[in-house]
Design a protein around this motif. Structure first.
Motif, PDB file in Angstrom:
ATOM      1  N   ASP A  94      28.538  67.010  49.144  1.00 43.36           N
ATOM      2  CA  ASP A  94      29.807  67.450  49.728  1.00 43.36           C
ATOM      3  C   ASP A  94      30.968  66.735  49.038  1.00 43.36           C
ATOM      4  O   ASP A  94      31.955  67.365  48.630  1.00 43.36           O
ATOM      5  N   LYS A  95      30.860  65.427  48.882  1.00 43.69           N
ATOM      6  CA  LYS A  95      31.938  64.644  48.263  1.00 43.69           C
ATOM      7  C   LYS A  95      32.171  65.068  46.807  1.00 43.69           C
ATOM      8  O   LYS A  95      33.317  65.213  46.377  1.00 43.69           O
ATOM      9  N   LEU A  96      31.093  65.283  46.058  1.00 41.24           N
ATOM     10  CA  LEU A  96      31.248  65.687  44.664  1.00 41.24           C
ATOM     11  C   LEU A  96      31.844  67.088  44.544  1.00 41.24           C
ATOM     12  O   LEU A  96      32.758  67.313  43.743  1.00 41.24           O
ATOM     13  N   LEU A  97      31.339  68.015  45.323  1.00 43.10           N
ATOM     14  CA  LEU A  97      31.845  69.379  45.258  1.00 43.10           C
ATOM     15  C   LEU A  97      33.307  69.442  45.688  1.00 43.10           C
ATOM     16  O   LEU A  97      34.129  70.110  45.051  1.00 43.10           O
ATOM     17  N   THR A  98      33.663  68.716  46.725  1.00 43.86           N
ATOM     18  CA  THR A  98      35.057  68.659  47.177  1.00 43.86           C
ATOM     19  C   THR A  98      35.946  68.048  46.101  1.00 43.86           C
ATOM     20  O   THR A  98      37.064  68.518  45.854  1.00 43.86           O
ATOM     21  N   HIS A  99      35.460  67.023  45.431  1.00 44.69           N
ATOM     22  CA  HIS A  99      36.208  66.384  44.346  1.00 44.69           C
ATOM     23  C   HIS A  99      36.497  67.388  43.230  1.00 44.69           C
ATOM     24  O   HIS A  99      37.629  67.478  42.731  1.00 44.69           O
ATOM     25  N   VAL A 100      35.492  68.160  42.835  1.00 43.37           N
ATOM     26  CA  VAL A 100      35.675  69.148  41.768  1.00 43.37           C
ATOM     27  C   VAL A 100      36.607  70.264  42.238  1.00 43.37           C
ATOM     28  O   VAL A 100      37.444  70.744  41.470  1.00 43.37           O
ATOM     29  N   GLU A 101      36.494  70.690  43.492  1.00 43.22           N
ATOM     30  CA  GLU A 101      37.420  71.693  44.035  1.00 43.22           C
ATOM     31  C   GLU A 101      38.861  71.195  43.941  1.00 43.22           C
ATOM     32  O   GLU A 101      39.759  71.934  43.527  1.00 43.22           O
ATOM     33  N   GLN A 102      39.096  69.953  44.310  1.00 42.35           N
ATOM     34  CA  GLN A 102      40.445  69.385  44.243  1.00 42.35           C
ATOM     35  C   GLN A 102      40.931  69.306  42.798  1.00 42.35           C
ATOM     36  O   GLN A 102      42.093  69.592  42.508  1.00 42.35           O
ATOM     37  N   TRP A 103      40.040  68.930  41.887  1.00 41.09           N
ATOM     38  CA  TRP A 103      40.386  68.885  40.462  1.00 41.09           C
ATOM     39  C   TRP A 103      40.821  70.278  40.012  1.00 41.09           C
ATOM     40  O   TRP A 103      41.816  70.436  39.307  1.00 41.09           O
ATOM     41  N   GLY A 104      40.076  71.301  40.419  1.00 41.10           N
ATOM     42  CA  GLY A 104      40.405  72.672  40.048  1.00 41.10           C
ATOM     43  C   GLY A 104      41.763  73.100  40.562  1.00 41.10           C
ATOM     44  O   GLY A 104      42.553  73.716  39.833  1.00 41.10           O
TER      45      GLY A 104
END
Length: 144
Positions: A94-104
């Motif tokens: 969850d933390k990694l996917l959310t991080h990449v979403e925010q980066w996007g």
């Protein structure tokens, strides 16, 4: 859970450290081929590999790349997401996917997408129920 950090995995030492975790998802790759593919996809397709550390110990990794297609527009494609089998169900994915979403979002991408093997039903539940992803297509593959 201790201090969580998410960092780019760039050096050969960092990539080798991540290999045992990646190998839990990509069992067909030996370490040499894994390194070759990470380097080539980084150079040619802007693939990035991030690691989540809990108190300094690598627990999960995510690989993604920016893409532009007529179907998705400007999007991110998650190529790899895996948490070490000893550390699953701690919210690391969850933390990694959310991080990449925010980066996007910060880099003006419009969406994020991924594919998941048909047999990975627990992952599908995670993507749909926890992360609010929608099933939008079926992926087909043909070996050459």
């Amino acid at each position: 859970m201790g201090e969580i950090t998410i960092v780019a995995l760039i050096t050969e030492e960092e990539l080798i450290e991540a290999y045992p975790i990646m190998n839990q998802l990509r069992t067909h790759l030996d370490q040499e081929e894994y390194l070759e593919l990470v380097y080539e996809s980084g150079a040619k397709e802007r693939y990035q590999l991030l690691g989540l550390r809990d108190d300094g110990v690598l627990k999960a990794i995510i690989g993604f790349k920016p893409m532009i297609t007529l179907y998705y527009g400007r999007s991110l494609w998650v190529c790899d997401l895996v948490t070490d089998k000893q550390a699953r169900s701690n919210g690391y994915g969850d933390k990694l996917l959310t991080h990449v979403e925010q980066w996007g979002k910060q880099h003006k991408y419009e969406s994020i997408a991924l594919s998941s093997g048909l047999q990975r039903t627990s992952a599908h539940h995670f993507y749909e129920e926890k992360m609010h992803y929608s099933k939008v297509s079926v992926v087909f593959k043909k070996e050459f």
